[in-house]
Enzyme design. Structure first.
Site, PDB file in Angstrom:
ATOM      1  N   ASP A   6      -9.733  -4.026  -5.398  1.00  0.00           N
ATOM      2  CA  ASP A   6      -9.159  -3.141  -4.389  1.00  0.00           C
ATOM      3  C   ASP A   6      -9.817  -1.757  -4.462  1.00  0.00           C
ATOM      4  O   ASP A   6      -9.709  -1.071  -5.477  1.00  0.00           O
ATOM      5  CB  ASP A   6      -7.651  -3.011  -4.624  1.00  0.00           C
ATOM      6  CG  ASP A   6      -6.927  -2.342  -3.472  1.00  0.00           C
ATOM      7  OD1 ASP A   6      -7.564  -1.574  -2.730  1.00  0.00           O
ATOM      8  OD2 ASP A   6      -5.721  -2.589  -3.313  1.00  0.00           O
ATOM      9  N   HIS A  10      -7.981  -5.034  -1.072  1.00  0.00           N
ATOM     10  CA  HIS A  10      -6.731  -4.387  -0.658  1.00  0.00           C
ATOM     11  C   HIS A  10      -5.897  -5.289   0.243  1.00  0.00           C
ATOM     12  O   HIS A  10      -4.676  -5.162   0.294  1.00  0.00           O
ATOM     13  CB  HIS A  10      -7.058  -3.075   0.058  1.00  0.00           C
ATOM     14  CG  HIS A  10      -5.870  -2.185   0.253  1.00  0.00           C
ATOM     15  ND1 HIS A  10      -5.148  -1.657  -0.794  1.00  0.00           N
ATOM     16  CD2 HIS A  10      -5.265  -1.724   1.382  1.00  0.00           C
ATOM     17  CE1 HIS A  10      -4.162  -0.911  -0.328  1.00  0.00           C
ATOM     18  NE2 HIS A  10      -4.204  -0.932   0.991  1.00  0.00           N
ATOM     19  N   SER A  12       0.842  -1.191   0.000  1.00  0.00           N
ATOM     20  CA  SER A  12       0.000   0.000   0.000  1.00  0.00           C
ATOM     21  C   SER A  12       0.883   1.248   0.000  1.00  0.00           C
ATOM     22  O   SER A  12       1.671   1.440  -0.915  1.00  0.00           O
ATOM     23  CB  SER A  12      -0.959  -0.040   1.195  1.00  0.00           C
ATOM     24  OG  SER A  12      -1.980   0.918   1.046  1.00  0.00           O
TER      25      SER A  12
END
Length: 507
Positions: free
Chosen positions: A437, A472, A352
């Site tokens: 995501d 995610h 991320s």
């Protein structure tokens, strides 16, 4: 189709057994850089409604015995002031951060006069107050000092007595040089504090700490299969010098009998460095697979995170974001110079915002690493931050800056990974994405990989793995997550030529 937002902007009151049409809107936040959070006080007497952005939060309270009175303001909305609240007896307790008191202070106010405050615990430049936990007779203060979590306990007077400055607190002791500790569910009326503890070599453990006697009792420790023995592993804490002289903490673990520490050992270095998030060194059972193969594993606690206090975060965001990147490079250089590994054996990983970190340092110092894994990486910072219709963009401007303003546009462009790929040699790289995501759209890592394929001048591995059934945080299911972790480790070992020969030339 209207904008999709992932923040909560309304708080409603619903009475069980009644029609939803009779619900009452308690509060509607109209600024989409904020979102709402609901929390019941441990005393069960009040409901708190907080409106929060990255830099500001303010609070309301609802007396659950008189819901018809609606929300009452507890802490006002002031830009740059962040408050969190709780209740005991005749007082509200407030943790408050301001620009002046950046590591927070703790104050209290009477229920019937919230403007009359008493300072319980003052701001300290070297100690960050992370959170407070109230009990009937005690207050537990979760702090950070020198990069490590700290738990300090103070006794409280009877609820009828006036509150004064907190004195004579005692601190819970921990044995590992680096560790992670978090509050677990405890009873408000009890004198027992329950804590979740682990370190890089200590499995997740539950302790009951008697706040009156100071005695800690281990209630549970997670079983680790495969003949695990914590005494076989060593954890260390080291400090790297950043290019501006700042000392950056590094947490390290390795198997004492399987490493030489002469520069020949493979090493995996992880980092994050955003949103004031603390990446504390906790136990990771999957990591044993690497440690038992002679790896060193390390975490760089770089600026942009919250490990060393609020200023640590402030010095790694907005126009100081590049500190995050150069700190990580400094940690990598320290680990090679100190013979924990070498450039030929040093691998890095992050996900991320940590994937942004990986992408950026690959552009800056590709010669320093043998392999890199960027998981669901936020690599197209400029494009995403320019589009306020993308979920979460507006709330992220306080972290990265709003590139619709010229000064932010050019600063973000100077480090955004997609915008800085160039014709040069890169190490072996694995990039992952989740098709569903909602935070980092799969197009970002796909764009990054496409640009790498177009421009890089080496023949090293470059893999793009898009998981069709994931968001995610990877696929659902314990075994599916383990499969993803094993894929990452196999990639790293293949890059290091550590995959055993299966015969007939196959690996």
């Amino acid at each position: 189709m209207g904008k999709i937002k992932f923040s909560s902007l309304q708080a409603w009151l619903h009475k069980l057994g009644e029609e939803q049409s009779s619900d009452t809107c308690l509060y509607h936040e109209k600024d989409d850089t904020f979102s709402l959070d609901l929390q019941a006080s441990k005393s069960k007497r009040f409901l708190f409604v907080a409106s929060e952005s990255k830099n500001t939060s303010f609070n309301f309270y609802l007396d659950v015995s008189k819901p018809e009175d609606g929300l009452q303001v507890l802490t006002p909305r002031v830009d740059g002031i962040d408050t969190s609240v709780s209740h005991r007896g005749n007082h509200f307790f407030i943790k408050r951060r301001t620009n002046e008191f950046f590591n927070s202070e703790v104050i209290a106010c009477p229920l019937d006069n919230t403007s009359e405050t008493t300072l319980l615990l003052p701001h300290r430049e070297s100690v960050k107050i992370q959170d407070i936990q109230l009990f009937n007779d005690h207050i537990v203060v979760y702090e950070r000092e020198k990069g490590l979590p700290k738990v300090t306990i103070y006794g409280l007077p009877d609820v009828e007595e006036p509150l004064k400055s907190l004195q004579g607190g005692h601190t819970v002791e921990f044995v590992d040089p680096t560790y992670s500790v978090e509050p677990s569910e405890s009873q408000f009326t009890s004198s027992i504090l329950r804590l979740d503890y682990s370190s890089m070599k200590t499995p997740h453990s539950v302790y009951d700490y008697d706040m009156k006697t100071g005695i800690s009792v281990l209630k549970k420790i997670k079983t680790v299969l495969g003949g695990f023995d914590a005494s076989n592993y060593v954890t260390e804490r080291k400090w790297a010098n950043a290019q501006d002289g700042t000392q950056i903490p590094i947490s390290i673990v390795y198997h004492k009998d399987l490493v030489k520490l002469d520069g020949s050992d493979p090493l995996l270095l992880g980092g994050y460095g955003s949103y004031e998030i603390c990446i504390d060194p906790c136990f990771n059972v999957s990591c044993l697979s690497l440690l038992d193969r002679g790896f060193v594993y390390a975490i760089a606690h770089i600026r942009g995170g919250g490990e060393m206090g609020r200023q640590w975060y402030e010095n790694g965001k907005l126009f100081k974001k590049k500190n995050t990147l150069t700190d990580f490079i400094a940690c990598a250089e320290y680990l090679t110079e100190s013979k924990y590994s070498s450039k030929e054996k040093l691998c890095i990983c992050g996900g991320s915002a940590g994937g942004l970190l990986i992408g950026a340092v690959l552009n800056m110092r590709p010669d320093l690493f043998k392999a890199a894994v960027a998981e669901v990486p936020f690599v197209d910072v400029l494009t995403t931050m320019l589009d306020p219709t993308i979920p979460l963009t507006t709330s992220e401007w306080e972290e990265w800056g709003d590139p619709r303003k010229e000064e932010f546009y050019f600063y973000i462009k100077s480090y955004s990974p997609v915008d800085n790929v160039k014709a040069q040699n890169y190490p072996n790289i694995l990039v992952t994405a989740g098709l569903n995501d909602p935070r980092v759209m799969y197009s970002e890592p796909a764009k990054f990989v496409a640009k790498l394929r177009d421009l890089k001048t080496d023949d090293n591995l470059l893999l793009f793995k898009c998981e069709f059934g994931a968001g995610h945080d990877s696929k659902s299911g314990r075994f599916e997550k383990l499969q993803e972790e094993s894929f990452k480790y196999v990639f790293i070992m293949k890059a290091l030529n550590m995959i055993p020969d299966l015969g007939c030339g196959q690996k």
